[in-house]
Write a protein that holds these residues in place. Structure first.
Motif, PDB file in Angstrom:
ATOM      1  N   VAL A 374       0.886  16.733 -36.356  1.00  0.00           N
ATOM      2  CA  VAL A 374       0.230  16.363 -37.160  1.00  0.00           C
ATOM      3  C   VAL A 374      -0.347  15.218 -37.783  1.00  0.00           C
ATOM      4  N   PRO A 375       0.783  15.091 -38.334  1.00  0.00           N
ATOM      5  CA  PRO A 375       0.580  13.756 -39.572  1.00  0.00           C
ATOM      6  C   PRO A 375      -0.352  12.596 -38.575  1.00  0.00           C
ATOM      7  N   ASP A 376      -0.632  11.669 -39.233  1.00  0.00           N
ATOM      8  CA  ASP A 376      -1.121  10.036 -38.994  1.00  0.00           C
ATOM      9  C   ASP A 376      -0.316   9.496 -38.278  1.00  0.00           C
ATOM     10  N   GLU A 377       0.852   9.499 -38.318  1.00  0.00           N
ATOM     11  CA  GLU A 377       1.691   7.945 -37.986  1.00  0.00           C
ATOM     12  C   GLU A 377       2.731   8.792 -37.085  1.00  0.00           C
ATOM     13  N   ILE A 378       2.958   8.681 -35.493  1.00  0.00           N
ATOM     14  CA  ILE A 378       3.585   8.811 -34.680  1.00  0.00           C
ATOM     15  C   ILE A 378       4.245   8.157 -33.634  1.00  0.00           C
ATOM     16  N   THR A 379       6.017   8.500 -33.729  1.00  0.00           N
ATOM     17  CA  THR A 379       6.536   7.367 -33.302  1.00  0.00           C
ATOM     18  C   THR A 379       6.951   8.240 -31.254  1.00  0.00           C
ATOM     19  N   ILE A 380       6.644   7.312 -30.181  1.00  0.00           N
ATOM     20  CA  ILE A 380       7.344   7.663 -29.158  1.00  0.00           C
ATOM     21  C   ILE A 380       8.496   7.449 -28.828  1.00  0.00           C
TER      22      ILE A 380
END
Length: 411
Positions: A374-380
Motif C-alpha cells: 500500500v505505501p508509496d515506496e516498496i523495496t524488492i
C-alpha cells in the motif's frame, strides 16, 4: 559499486556550491503553460567540466554542440530549454550554437564557454526568437537563490522539481556538491532519459572528475527505468570551480577521491530516486535490491530486469504480491542465475513478507502482503545466493495515467 555512506541534504541545489548562480524564466516555448521554460546556470570562474550522454544512436543537436564546447576547455555557463528537444532538425546544431552565442553575449564570455541542452517534443523546429528575447531578463535575474526557478524551467511532464546538495570535508576544506535534474518519462538505463546539471567547488583533476561522473552515473542514473525507452537528449554535466581550495584530488585510490565520489553518489542517488518516484503517472517508487550475486554484471542486470518488467510494475500498481513476475524477470535477465537459490522479500514501512524461497513460493498471508504494497515506496529484495556482489535499481509502477499522458504528449 561505490561504498555508500549517507550524508544530510543541504539547501541550494545547483547553487549550493559557492560561486554558482542560476535562474529560470518563461520565454514561450511551452505555449500551454506560463511556467518557466528557459534556464541558465553561471559560474563566476571558469570550470573544469565532465559529461555523460545518452547511448541512443539518435542524439539531440545540443549534445553535439556541448561536446564540441567541452573539448575546447573550461565551461562558465549552461543554457537549457524545455518544451522542444531540438532533435532531428536540419538546423538543430545551428540553433543550439545560437543559444550559446546569445547567452555568451549577455554574460560577456566566449561562446565555447557555454554548454547547451534541450528537452521536450522531438522533431519540431526550435524557434530561436523567444529564447533571444528572454535571455537578457534571464541573465539579469541570476542569483544564489535561483536554483528553484532553474529546476522548474527544465521540467516537462515532471510533477515536482528535483534538487539535491551535500557537503563534505576534504583536506580540511568544506566541499559542496549540488545539482538539479529533470526526468519523468522516456526513462531507461544507459542513460536514464533525463537532464542533470551538477556543480561543485571541489578542486579535482579533470580526468578524475570525468572518471567519477562516469562511475557514479553507472551506479545511479543508469540503474533507473520508468518505461524502457531511452531518450535522445540525455545529458549529465558536472562543473567544478576549484573554489574550495582543497588540495587537488589527483589519485583515484586516495581517501579524498573516495570522499568526493561518495558525496557525488549521494546526490545522484537521491536525484535518481526522485526521477523514479515521479515517473509519468506513477503512484509508487520501486527499489530493487539484489545481493548474493557472483559478479557485478549479474547483480546489476537482475536488478534492472525486475524494475523494467511491465507485468511486475502493473502488479505493484494493483498491490498484487505476484512474486512469479519477479522470478520471471530474474529468469530472463541476461545473466547466469540459478533459480533454485533465489529468495524474494517485499517490504515497505508497513512491514515485510518473504514471498519466495529457493525459487519456490512460501506460505504467506496474501492480505498482509497486500498491506505491505500500500505505501508509496516498496523495496524488492532479491537474494541470488551465489556470491557477494550487490546492486540497486529504481523504478515505478505502471498506471492508467501513464498511457493517458503519452497518448496526449504531442498535443
Amino acid at each position: 559499486m561505490i561504498a555508500f555512506k549517507d550524508l544530510p541534504v543541504i539547501p541550494g541545489g545547483v547553487c549550493a556550491a559557492p560561486g554558482f548562480v542560476a535562474n529560470g524564466v518563461h520565454c514561450g516555448l511551452r505555449k500551454a503553460s506560463d511556467a518557466p521554460d528557459l534556464a541558465l546556470i553561471y559560474s563566476e570562474t571558469p570550470c573544469k567540466a565532465a559529461a555523460v550522454y545518452t547511448q541512443n544512436k539518435v542524439k539531440g543537436a545540443p549534445i553535439a554542440v556541448t561536446k564540441a564546447h567541452l573539448a575546447q576547455g573550461d565551461i562558465r555557463a549552461v543554457i537549457v530549454n524545455s518544451g522542444n528537444a531540438n532533435t532531428c532538425n536540419i538546423d538543430g546544431e545551428y540553433k543550439a550554437e545560437q543559444m550559446c552565442a546569445i547567452a555568451a553575449q549577455c554574460l560577456n564570455i566566449n561562446t565555447h564557454e557555454v554548454a547547451v541542452a534541450s528537452t521536450g517534443v522531438i522533431g519540431e523546429v526550435l524557434p530561436i526568437e523567444p529564447i533571444r528575447d528572454a535571455v537578457p531578463a534571464l541573465v539579469k535575474g541570476l542569483s544564489r537563490e535561483g536554483s528553484k526557478e532553474a529546476s522548474r524551467a527544465i521540467m516537462t511532464t515532471d510533477t515536482v522539481k528535483k534538487e539535491y546538495a551535500v557537503q563534505v570535508t576534504i583536506g580540511g576544506e568544506t566541499v559542496t556538491i549540488g545539482g538539479m535534474a529533470k526526468g519523468s518519462g522516456m526513462i531507461h538505463p544507459n542513460m536514464a532519459t533525463m537532464l542533470c546539471f551538477l556543480t561543485t567547488d571541489a578542486c579535482i583533476d579533470q580526468p578524475l572528475l570525468q572518471f567519477a561522473l562516469s562511475q557514479v552515473t553507472n551506479d545511479t542514473f543508469n540503474m533507473v527505468s520508468v518505461d524502457g525507452d531511452t531518450s535522445t537528449n540525455d545529458t549529465v554535466l558536472l562543473l567544478s570551480s576549484s573554489l574550495a581550495k582543497n588540495k587537488p584530488i589527483m589519485d583515484v585510490d586516495s581517501d579524498d577521491y573516495r570522499t568526493f565520489a561518495n558525496a557525488l553518489y549521494v546526490v545522484l542517488m537521491n536525484l535518481s530516486r526522485m526521477i523514479a518516484k515521479d515517473g509519468e503517472g506513477a503512484t509508487k517508487l520501486l527499489e530493487c535490491v539484489v545481493d548474493g550475486a557472483p559478479d557485478d554484471h549479474t547483480a546489476r542486470t537482475v536488478a534492472k530486469s525486475v524494475i523494467t518488467s511491465t507485468l511486475f510494475k502493473c502488479a505493484m500498481f494493483g498491490k498484487d504480491p505476484n512474486w512469479g513476475r519477479i522470478l520471471c524477470a530474474v529468469g530472463y535477465a541476461d545473466a547466469d542465475v540459478s533459480p533454485d537459490t533465489v529468495n524474494v522479500t517485499l517490504s515497505s514501512k508497513a512491514g515485510s513478507v518473504c514471498v519466495c524461497q529457493n525459487g519456490r513460493g512460501t506460505t504467506f498471508d496474501p492480505n498482509a502482503a497486500q498491506e505491505v504494497l500500500v505505501p508509496d515506496e516498496i523495496t524488492i529484495h532479491v537474494t541470488l545466493g551465489d556470491g557477494a556482489f550487490h546492486a540497486v535499481a529504481w523504478g515505478c509502477d505502471m498506471t492508467y495515467d501513464y498511457v493517458k499522458i503519452n497518448a496526449d504528449y504531442h498535443t
